[in-house]
Design an enzyme around this catalytic site. Structure first.
Site, PDB file in Angstrom:
ATOM      1  N   ASN A   1       0.875  -1.172   0.000  1.00 22.08           N
ATOM      2  CA  ASN A   1       0.000   0.000   0.000  1.00 22.08           C
ATOM      3  C   ASN A   1       0.915   1.225   0.000  1.00 22.08           C
ATOM      4  O   ASN A   1       1.479   1.573   1.032  1.00 22.08           O
ATOM      5  CB  ASN A   1      -0.895  -0.017   1.254  1.00 22.08           C
ATOM      6  CG  ASN A   1      -1.742   1.239   1.367  1.00 22.08           C
ATOM      7  OD1 ASN A   1      -1.825   2.026   0.416  1.00 22.08           O
ATOM      8  ND2 ASN A   1      -2.356   1.435   2.519  1.00 22.08           N
TER       9      ASN A   1
ATOM     10  N   LYS B   1       0.156   4.227  -0.396  1.00 16.03           N
ATOM     11  CA  LYS B   1      -0.511   5.421   0.162  1.00 16.03           C
ATOM     12  C   LYS B   1      -0.261   6.632  -0.744  1.00 16.03           C
ATOM     13  O   LYS B   1      -0.154   6.481  -1.960  1.00 16.03           O
ATOM     14  CB  LYS B   1      -0.041   5.673   1.595  1.00 16.03           C
ATOM     15  CG  LYS B   1      -0.138   4.428   2.468  1.00 16.03           C
ATOM     16  CD  LYS B   1      -0.006   4.717   3.933  1.00 16.03           C
ATOM     17  CE  LYS B   1       0.056   3.416   4.698  1.00 16.03           C
ATOM     18  NZ  LYS B   1      -0.112   3.565   6.125  1.00 16.03           N
TER      19      LYS B   1
ATOM     20  N   HIS C   1      -9.645   1.030   4.544  1.00 15.24           N
ATOM     21  CA  HIS C   1      -8.412   1.283   5.281  1.00 15.24           C
ATOM     22  C   HIS C   1      -8.694   2.259   6.422  1.00 15.24           C
ATOM     23  O   HIS C   1      -9.493   3.192   6.261  1.00 15.24           O
ATOM     24  CB  HIS C   1      -7.351   1.862   4.325  1.00 15.24           C
ATOM     25  CG  HIS C   1      -5.986   1.849   4.936  1.00 15.24           C
ATOM     26  ND1 HIS C   1      -5.592   2.794   5.858  1.00 15.24           N
ATOM     27  CD2 HIS C   1      -4.927   1.012   4.786  1.00 15.24           C
ATOM     28  CE1 HIS C   1      -4.355   2.525   6.251  1.00 15.24           C
ATOM     29  NE2 HIS C   1      -3.930   1.444   5.604  1.00 15.24           N
TER      30      HIS C   1
ATOM     31  N   GLU D   1      -7.120   4.670   7.539  1.00 15.75           N
ATOM     32  CA  GLU D   1      -6.873   6.087   7.211  1.00 15.75           C
ATOM     33  C   GLU D   1      -8.061   6.679   6.457  1.00 15.75           C
ATOM     34  O   GLU D   1      -8.401   7.846   6.637  1.00 15.75           O
ATOM     35  CB  GLU D   1      -5.560   6.214   6.421  1.00 15.75           C
ATOM     36  CG  GLU D   1      -4.361   5.951   7.333  1.00 15.75           C
ATOM     37  CD  GLU D   1      -3.096   5.486   6.637  1.00 15.75           C
ATOM     38  OE1 GLU D   1      -3.008   5.565   5.401  1.00 15.75           O
ATOM     39  OE2 GLU D   1      -2.189   5.013   7.352  1.00 15.75           O
TER      40      GLU D   1
ATOM     41  N   GLU E   1      -5.819  -4.964  10.287  1.00 19.56           N
ATOM     42  CA  GLU E   1      -4.786  -3.965  10.524  1.00 19.56           C
ATOM     43  C   GLU E   1      -5.106  -3.183  11.799  1.00 19.56           C
ATOM     44  O   GLU E   1      -5.892  -2.224  11.758  1.00 19.56           O
ATOM     45  CB  GLU E   1      -4.744  -2.978   9.362  1.00 19.56           C
ATOM     46  CG  GLU E   1      -4.435  -3.601   8.029  1.00 19.56           C
ATOM     47  CD  GLU E   1      -3.775  -2.596   7.102  1.00 19.56           C
ATOM     48  OE1 GLU E   1      -2.650  -2.863   6.681  1.00 19.56           O
ATOM     49  OE2 GLU E   1      -4.380  -1.539   6.838  1.00 19.56           O
TER      50      GLU E   1
ATOM     51  N   GLY F   1       2.044   2.159  10.670  1.00 17.15           N
ATOM     52  CA  GLY F   1       2.995   3.260  10.518  1.00 17.15           C
ATOM     53  C   GLY F   1       3.658   3.677  11.822  1.00 17.15           C
ATOM     54  O   GLY F   1       4.313   4.717  11.896  1.00 17.15           O
TER      55      GLY F   1
ATOM     56  N   SER G   1       2.997  -2.254  10.395  1.00 20.89           N
ATOM     57  CA  SER G   1       4.443  -2.301  10.622  1.00 20.89           C
ATOM     58  C   SER G   1       5.046  -3.681  10.362  1.00 20.89           C
ATOM     59  O   SER G   1       6.006  -4.090  11.006  1.00 20.89           O
ATOM     60  CB  SER G   1       4.790  -1.810  12.040  1.00 20.89           C
ATOM     61  OG  SER G   1       4.358  -0.479  12.215  1.00 20.89           O
TER      62      SER G   1
HETATM   63  C1  PEP Z   1      -1.015   0.091   5.927  1.00 20.69           C
HETATM   64  O1  PEP Z   1      -1.189   1.288   5.892  1.00 20.69           O
HETATM   65  O2  PEP Z   1      -1.806  -0.646   5.337  1.00 20.69           O
HETATM   66  C2  PEP Z   1       0.139  -0.410   6.682  1.00 20.69           C
HETATM   67  C3  PEP Z   1       0.125  -1.650   7.060  1.00 20.69           C
HETATM   68  O3  PEP Z   1       1.145   0.480   6.928  1.00 20.69           O
HETATM   69  P1  PEP Z   1       2.556   0.161   7.628  1.00 20.69           P
HETATM   70  O4  PEP Z   1       3.056  -1.142   7.090  1.00 20.69           O
HETATM   71  O5  PEP Z   1       3.429   1.313   7.270  1.00 20.69           O
HETATM   72  O6  PEP Z   1       2.291   0.075   9.104  1.00 20.69           O
END
Ligand code: PEP
Length: 249
Positions: A9, A11, A94, A96, A166, A172, A212
């Site tokens: 992803n 973003k 997601h 976000e 998630e 993040g 992460s």
């Molecule tokens: C995501 O935004 O889907 C995600 C998993 O981000 P990160 O791996 O940076 O935590």
């Protein structure tokens, strides 16, 4: 057997030129036949990235689509438009998008229906915030997210989905869920799918962990029986790290 999947992803990162360079690099180093690799790029990159990846190994995803099929919705990109680029997947729900853009279950249900109608595979995200986890209510919170959205789908439509758990506190932040925490939740999700749609469908549904996940911790996470791969944010922007994650099964 259900698919193993590693989805990036990106973003709101990379200009078109940077994105094309990253996709070329990923395409040149990722060599796998048993993992479905997916690049979740910004909308404007989709057409170019679709053209340059080996589409037997690497598919392309949008990170969102509109909740309406078409019309006077300035700035929106419809599911049909995404499909017309050659992308095969769309990330929906997601945290976000839910958190910054007010995406409710009602909006997500419209997006899910349009994605499916247009032949896109939704990668449906769910996950709890830190206060929910600290209160020990993460299982009921996530199952409720599923009940309000994807559990309203027919079995035939549900079978087309990929699910990504998630936890918001891990996205993040560099703070990964432990492999046991991730496995516990994915097992809970799979059991809820079995209760709703039956064991055969539950056993065939790919459920990913995201938050992460990186080149160092992917192996331990992917070794768990219910974790079918990862949705990868930050680490998907570095081709070598992303490839290490793809090779972590
Ligand atoms: C995501 O935004 O889907 C995600 C998993 O981000 P990160 O791996 O940076 O935590």
């Amino acid at each position: 057997m259900r698919k193993k999947i590693v989805a990036g992803n990106w973003k709101c990162n990379t200009t078109l030129q940077e994105g094309v360079a990253l996709a070329k690099e990923v395409n040149s180093i990722v060599k796998t036949s048993d993992v479905q690799v997916i690049l979740g790029t910004p909308f404007i990159h989709l057409t170019e990235v679709v053209k340059l990846v080996d589409n037997k190994a690497i598919a392309v995803a949008a990170q969102n689509c509109a909740a309406e099929p078409k019309g006077a919705f300035t700035g929106e990109v419809s599911a049909a438009m995404v499909k017309s680029t050659g992308a095969q997947y769309v990330i929906l729900g997601h945290s976000e998008r839910r958190g910054y853009y007010g995406e409710t279950s009602e909006i997500l249900n419209k997006k899910l229906a349009l994605a499916l109608e247009n032949g896109l595979t939704p990668i449906y995200c769910c996950g709890e915030a830190l206060d929910v986890r600290e209160a020990g209510k993460q299982n009921e919170f996530v199952i409720n997210q599923l009940e309000e959205t994807i559990f309203k789908l027919s079995a035939d439509d549900f079978k087309k989905l990929v699910i990504a758990y998630e936890p918001i506190w891990a996205i993040g932040t560099g703070k990964t869920a432990t492999s046991d925490q991730a496995e516990d939740m994915l097992k809970t999700i799979r059991e809820a799918i079995a209760a709703k749609y039956g064991k055969a469908i539950a056993d065939e549904t790919s459920i990913l962990y995201g938050g992460s996940c990186n080149a160092k911790n992917a192996k331990e996470l992917f070794a768990k029986p219910n974790i079918d791969g990862g949705l990868i944010g930050g680490a998907s922007l570095k081709a070598e790290d992303f490839n290490t994650i793809v090779m972590s099964f």
